[in-house]
Design an enzyme around this catalytic site. Structure first.
Site, short mmCIF file in Angstrom:
data_model
loop_
_atom_site.label_atom_id
_atom_site.label_comp_id
_atom_site.label_asym_id
_atom_site.label_seq_id
_atom_site.Cartn_x
_atom_site.Cartn_y
_atom_site.Cartn_z
N TYR A 115 0.85 -1.19 0.00
CA TYR A 115 0.00 0.00 0.00
C TYR A 115 0.88 1.23 0.00
CZ TYR A 115 -5.06 0.13 0.24
OH TYR A 115 -6.38 0.15 -0.09
N GLU B 142 -0.42 4.88 -0.53
CA GLU B 142 -1.23 6.06 -0.85
C GLU B 142 -0.36 7.31 -0.78
OE1 GLU B 142 -5.79 5.15 0.59
OE2 GLU B 142 -4.40 6.06 1.98
N ASP C 231 -6.39 12.85 -25.60
CA ASP C 231 -6.53 11.47 -25.12
C ASP C 231 -5.78 10.58 -26.11
OD1 ASP C 231 -7.16 9.01 -24.21
OD2 ASP C 231 -9.33 9.29 -24.17
N THR D 151 -2.97 5.42 -22.10
CA THR D 151 -2.88 4.10 -21.49
C THR D 151 -1.42 3.66 -21.60
OG1 THR D 151 -3.26 2.91 -23.55
CG2 THR D 151 -5.21 3.47 -22.24
N LYS E 112 -1.45 -0.36 -24.65
CA LYS E 112 -1.80 -0.55 -26.06
C LYS E 112 -0.48 -0.67 -26.85
CE LYS E 112 -6.42 1.24 -25.30
NZ LYS E 112 -7.42 2.32 -25.49
N ARG F 277 -1.36 -3.16 -18.07
CA ARG F 277 -2.67 -2.51 -18.18
C ARG F 277 -2.74 -1.34 -17.21
NH1 ARG F 277 -6.80 -3.62 -20.75
NH2 ARG F 277 -5.49 -5.19 -21.71
C1 LIG Z 1 -8.45 2.65 -24.62
C2 LIG Z 1 -8.92 4.08 -24.50
C3 LIG Z 1 -9.29 4.63 -23.27
C4 LIG Z 1 -9.49 3.85 -22.01
O1 LIG Z 1 -8.57 3.00 -21.56
P1 LIG Z 1 -8.99 1.92 -20.44
O2 LIG Z 1 -7.68 1.50 -19.90
O3 LIG Z 1 -9.75 0.85 -21.13
O4 LIG Z 1 -9.83 2.62 -19.42
C5 LIG Z 1 -9.63 5.97 -23.23
N1 LIG Z 1 -9.62 6.73 -24.33
C6 LIG Z 1 -9.28 6.23 -25.53
C7 LIG Z 1 -9.28 7.14 -26.71
C8 LIG Z 1 -8.94 4.89 -25.66
O5 LIG Z 1 -8.63 4.40 -26.87
#
Ligand SMILES: *Cc1c(COP(=O)(O)O)cnc(C)c1O
Length: 409
Positions: A58, A60, A204, A230, A233, A239
């Site tokens: 933990y 925080e 994003d 993220t 990907k 993850r």
């Molecule tokens: C994959 C993705 C997310 C979210 O990612 P998670 O880890 O699944 O919450 C947000 N925005 C875009 C544009 C994405 O492609």
């Protein structure tokens, strides 16, 4: 051979049922073609960090400012992850705690917005993510989202439309980035529009951030106030999510992640993020990222040759959106038939009409070491799966994947 018992053997002794599940999943990943645009194969080193002692910890708060004792190694892990992310993306501040991409976007909104504020983002029907204003998501409930689209003909963002919507609705923030765009956002155009109406610009970059790390895509960092991403990907880490920003937003972002939207950080995942950032900084990752794009370009072309219509006429990224209408089927039917032959991908909205298409990507197969000849072979397998014998195609898929085991390049 490892001198210690692999954890999977320990698991098998204690819990054969779950060991079978995990072995089945590993076999599924290795024995079928992973073309989901959002997925990849992490390295054994990343997996080792995920299965490490930090999973017990933990922590925080932030390095040097924890609510828990015994955080000396947690602090080292998080400091390394932050420093590596800052160096990799040329940014002043990184928050590596978001549990996911969605959690990163939630924190970005929390840092900049108040409930009821207006936000301009890509509409969900055109590739906006759930966190870009879906009524089923907190974003659509707590903020007033206005959606921009893409041109039905070209599949590209219409920047005049974005500008007009920004002038009309005066959003507090503009979001660029989507789940299905095969082309890069024009970050400079978004910046100009945001500046004109006094809006924050949030990028994003969940999908392209790995290409950015490998120098195979333009970086949103010089343009956006906040970059959400993220790590799992194309970037090929564990993850999870992260947020990149300049120092002027650092404190707001950190407070928005913890304690505003999250509790204890997942320290094992943060260690794994550090490992992945280390891998992404190596020259081999630059080669990888460029190969991902080269493979996607070839695959898009081959799919067009097989009768698919590829939106935007191709791709500049790892991602392809294809319409199988020319083959007399829709996206969900194509996905089901391809799945029966061991080819795994997703369905996706198209920039026109009501029917869905398919979305696929080359991040995972490129990690496996596949190159242009294999892209041509994959397109052949698509045709075979959609028009021929599923069992025979399934065997051919097994043959192809057998030559390219995951977890090596
Ligand atoms: C994959 C993705 C997310 C979210 O990612 P998670 O880890 O699944 O919450 C947000 N925005 C875009 C544009 C994405 O492609």
């Amino acid at each position: 051979m490892s001198v210690i018992t692999p954890p999977t053997d320990l698991l098998r002794q204690q819990d054969p049922q779950m060991a079978d599940v995990l072995a089945g999943e590993a076999q599924r990943q290795a024995g079928t073609l992973q073309l989901s645009a959002a997925e990849n194969f992490t390295s054994p080193a990343v997996l080792a960090a995920l299965g490490s002692a930090l999973a017990n910890k933990y922590a925080e708060g932030y390095p040097g400012r924890r609510y828990h004792g015994g955080c000396e190694y947690a602090d080292l892990a998080e400091r390394a992850a932050i420093e590596r992310a800052c160096a990799l993306f040329g940014v002043e501040h990184a928050n590596v705690q978001p549990h996911s991409g969605s959690a990163a976007v939630l924190a970005a909104y929390a840092a900049l917005l108040r409930p009821g504020d207006t936000v301009l983002a890509m509409g969900l029907a055109y590739g906006g993510h759930l966190t870009h204003g879906s009524p089923a998501n907190f974003s659509g409930r707590w903020f007033n989202f206005v959606g921009y689209g893409v041109d039905a003909e070209t599949g590209l963002v219409d920047y005049h439309q974005v500008q007009n919507l920004a002038r009309t609705h005066r959003p507090k923030a503009i979001v660029c980035g989507s789940i299905s765009s095969p082309r890069h956002p024009e970050y400079a155009a978004f910046r100009e529009i945001a500046d004109e109406v006094g809006a924050f610009l949030i990028a994003d970059a969940a999908h392209p951030i790995g290409l950015v790390a490998g120098g195979a895509a333009p970086s949103p960092v010089p343009y956006a106030d906040i970059v959400c991403a993220t790590t799992h990907k194309v970037l090929r880490g564990p993850r999870g999510g992260m947020i990149l920003c300049g120092s002027e937003f650092a404190e707001r972002i950190d407070r928005a992640v913890f304690p505003f939207t999250q509790g204890g950080a997942q320290m094992h995942t943060i260690a794994a993020k550090a490992v992945a950032f280390g891998e992404a900084a190596a020259p081999a990752f630059t080669t990888y990222a460029h190969r991902v794009v080269a493979n996607a370009r070839v695959l898009a072309q081959e799919l067009e040759g097989c009768g698919f219509t590829v939106t935007t006429g191709g791709t500049d990224t790892h991602l392809i959106v294809a319409d199988p209408a020319g083959l007399g089927i829709d996206g969900p039917t194509a996905r089901a038939r391809l799945a029966a032959a061991g080819i795994v991908l997703d369905t996706c909205a198209l920039p026109y009409g009501d029917q869905r298409g398919i979305r696929l990507g080359t991040a995972a197969v490129t990690t496996q070491g596949m190159r242009e000849p294999e892209m041509a072979r994959i397109a052949e397998l698509f045709t075979a799966a959609l028009t021929g014998n599923a069992t025979r195609t399934r065997t051919a898929v097994t043959e192809l994947t057998g030559g390219f085991p995951p977890y090596q390049e």
